[in-house]
Write an enzyme that holds these catalytic residues in place. Structure first.
Site, mmCIF file in Angstrom:
data_model
loop_
_atom_site.group_PDB
_atom_site.id
_atom_site.type_symbol
_atom_site.label_atom_id
_atom_site.label_comp_id
_atom_site.label_asym_id
_atom_site.label_seq_id
_atom_site.Cartn_x
_atom_site.Cartn_y
_atom_site.Cartn_z
ATOM 1 N N ALA A 108 49.945 12.393 11.969
ATOM 2 C CA ALA A 108 49.062 12.815 10.889
ATOM 3 C C ALA A 108 47.794 13.693 11.589
ATOM 4 O O ALA A 108 47.978 13.641 12.845
ATOM 5 C CB ALA A 108 48.349 11.510 10.328
ATOM 6 N N PHE A 109 47.415 14.263 10.708
ATOM 7 C CA PHE A 109 46.570 15.233 11.318
ATOM 8 C C PHE A 109 45.433 14.816 12.048
ATOM 9 O O PHE A 109 44.853 15.198 12.943
ATOM 10 C CB PHE A 109 45.951 16.439 10.295
ATOM 11 C CG PHE A 109 44.751 15.756 9.705
ATOM 12 C CD1 PHE A 109 44.720 14.956 8.661
ATOM 13 C CD2 PHE A 109 43.314 16.426 10.163
ATOM 14 C CE1 PHE A 109 43.288 14.731 8.114
ATOM 15 C CE2 PHE A 109 42.106 16.109 9.484
ATOM 16 C CZ PHE A 109 42.085 15.203 8.574
ATOM 17 N N LYS A 110 44.942 13.614 11.826
ATOM 18 C CA LYS A 110 43.716 12.951 12.438
ATOM 19 C C LYS A 110 44.075 12.858 14.046
ATOM 20 O O LYS A 110 43.215 12.715 14.718
ATOM 21 C CB LYS A 110 43.502 11.537 12.000
ATOM 22 C CG LYS A 110 43.031 11.573 10.593
ATOM 23 C CD LYS A 110 42.490 10.338 9.971
ATOM 24 C CE LYS A 110 41.802 10.180 8.823
ATOM 25 N NZ LYS A 110 42.687 10.836 7.647
ATOM 26 N N ASP A 111 45.271 12.858 14.307
ATOM 27 C CA ASP A 111 45.576 12.962 15.886
ATOM 28 C C ASP A 111 45.076 14.232 16.518
ATOM 29 O O ASP A 111 44.669 13.977 17.846
ATOM 30 C CB ASP A 111 47.161 12.966 16.147
ATOM 31 C CG ASP A 111 48.003 11.632 15.871
ATOM 32 O OD1 ASP A 111 47.358 10.602 15.677
ATOM 33 O OD2 ASP A 111 49.257 11.777 15.177
ATOM 34 N N LEU A 114 41.737 12.984 17.247
ATOM 35 C CA LEU A 114 41.379 11.735 17.876
ATOM 36 C C LEU A 114 42.089 11.376 19.162
ATOM 37 O O LEU A 114 41.680 10.840 20.417
ATOM 38 C CB LEU A 114 42.087 10.488 17.092
ATOM 39 C CG LEU A 114 40.987 10.078 15.813
ATOM 40 C CD1 LEU A 114 41.589 9.377 14.845
ATOM 41 C CD2 LEU A 114 39.586 9.293 16.441
#
Ligand SMILES: *Cc1c(COP(=O)(O)O)cnc(C)c1O
Length: 471
Positions: A108-111, A114
């Protein structure tokens, strides 16, 4: 670069304290005091690798970490051997472009943000001369954020993470993405309650100042400035890629939106001088932001469950940063607006009438919402016409982008890999073999660890205290 709070009540701080602070101490959000203009540097940036470009884009915002250290942190974060794949490749799909942001460890793009945040925390803690050398992160998740946060800090020195999810109420894939991480510093809590219970307990514990201070409690939620900053980079890289492919002078981005973090990064990129002529904001049926950009009124409604759960949000936590610029960086006026919103569930800003009769809150944005039917149709059509499978979040952006197709080339942000949402893909296409990924398939056989706790603040508090005492 110095940072201020949107509410104007903190003394200016540097980048590192801003990252450790998360939310500003006056309840506002941390914002940079100025937005650097990089227009005259764009040509020189075209040949750079993603990591080198990230250094150039981020360095002006980071004053208190030596440039070589920033380079090393970014290099380690986005090295494909650590990250799992390319960070932000652009692919052509029919007449449009897809920016694939789902090649990181949790797909997911949150990687993107994060993974960097985990490295930053570890670095800042190790250097912290007088402050704490330990950080204990408390998070509540309904799905995606939890696993990306866990992967961001797993195995890191000085950091523990406690993630609460509602027991039995997250998808089996999302649950396994969290509970299969067995590092000693990762603690999954399955709470016998709802997501709202998880969030309430998190807020109560974070508000327990004595507990917070004694155990160095911190947060990784999407208001952390470093998360927005890391996301600015791919707007520059993708714009340059599509300029190269099309010769266009400017591009637009279609952004599936929940907490307004991702599209806000695009807005910062635009203000810095990236060649972007507009942002297309897409919501699902939770359309508070789409309504705002079409009417100027920001008003609460009920939360609906949709096929794109990471966008099932009503109050967008990053929106305050945008509003701050809309009131000319006047902290007092903004505090007034936010107070009005928490009292009445509503706030509004003046709108300009524009050609075509549209009454738009901001000329930089177009916005609309996608219904479940729109999303299923977008997935089905994109697959049958182009052989490309969109995840349901990306499909919201795709469906809304189609409404605004006239104009500069559009780059659709692909925020998750479709294999994370196999049921939606099957519902749209009738096929169960389209949404696959070896990382997801491998989860089935992996051992898991999580602790089932009662829906009770005290139980969670004791669990944390015991774990940190080594029990
Ligand atoms: C978090 C998330 C979004 C929404 O991003 P915001 O920054 O909250 O607007 C969209 N798609 C996916 C897959 C996400 O995980």
């Amino acid at each position: 670069m110095e940072y201020a709070s949107t509410r104007g009540q903190i003394r200016p701080v540097g980048f590192s304290p801003a990252v450790m602070m998360g939310l500003a101490d006056d309840g506002g959000l941390i914002v940079p005091k100025t937005i650097p203009d990089v227009r005259d540097r764009l040509d020189g940036w075209r040949k750079l690798s993603y990591a080198d470009l990230a250094l150039e884009v981020m360095a002006p915002f980071i004053g208190d970490i030596p440039r070589d250290d920033v380079r090393a942190l970014i290099g380690r974060t986005y090295d494909p051997r650590n990250y799992g794949g390319p960070v932000a490749p652009v692919v052509r799909v029919g007449g449009t472009f897809v920016l694939e942001l789902f090649h990181g460890p949790t797909l997911a793009f949150k990687d993107v943000a994060l993974q960097l945040l985990g490295n930053l925390f570890e670095y800042i803690l190790a250097r912290n001369p007088e402050g704490s050398r330990e950080l204990n992160i408390l998070a509540a998740t309904s799905g995606d954020t939890g696993s990306a946060a866990i992967y961001g800090v797993r195995g890191r020195k000085g950091i523990n993470i406690f993630v609460m999810h509602p027991h039995g109420r997250v998808s089996p894939i999302q649950e396994r993405q969290m509970t299969t991480v067995l590092d000693a510093n990762v603690h999954n809590i399955a709470l016998e309650g709802s997501f709202d219970d998880c969030q309430r307990i998190m807020k109560e514990l974070a508000g327990d100042l004595e507990f917070k201070k004694r155990y160095s409690l911190g947060a990784v939620n999407s208001v952390n400035w470093a998360r927005v900053l890391a996301q600015i980079v791919y707007y520059f890289s993708a714009a340059a890629d599509v300029q190269k492919l099309t010769g266009a002078a400017k591009v637009r981005f279609a952004v599936p939106t929940g907490n307004f973090g991702d599209v806000l990064a695009g807005w910062y990129a635009m203000k810095m001088g990236a060649p972007i002529s507009g942002l297309i904001l897409a919501t699902n049926e939770n359309d508070i932001l789409a309504r705002f950009f079409n009417t100027g009124e920001y008003s609460l409604a009920d939360v609906h469950q949709t096929l794109s759960p990471s966008m099932d949000i009503q109050v967008a936590s990053n929106f305050e940063r945008y509003l701050y610029y809309r009131v000319a960086q006047d902290g007092e006026r903004l505090s007034g607006l936010m107070k009005e919103f928490s009292r009445t569930g509503k706030l509004s800003i003046p709108c300009e009438a524009r050609p075509g009769g549209a009454n738009l809150a901001d000329k930089d944005f177009r916005a609309a919402s996608a219904t479940t039917a729109d999303v299923l149709e977008a997935i089905r059509q994109c697959h049958s016409r182009h052989g490309y499978v969109l995840d349901p979040h990306t499909a919201c952006g795709w469906a809304v982008a189609e409404k605004f197709s006239a104009g500069d080339p559009i780059i659709c942000l692909a925020t998750a890999h479709p294999a994370k949402f196999p049921a939606a893909i099957e519902q749209a296409t009738g096929r169960s073999d389209l949404a696959r990924h070896p990382k997801i398939a491998a989860l089935i056989d992996m051992p898991t660890r999580s602790s089932l706790l009662a829906n009770d603040k005290q139980a969670v508090k004791e669990f944390i205290i015991n774990k940190l005492a080594g029990c």
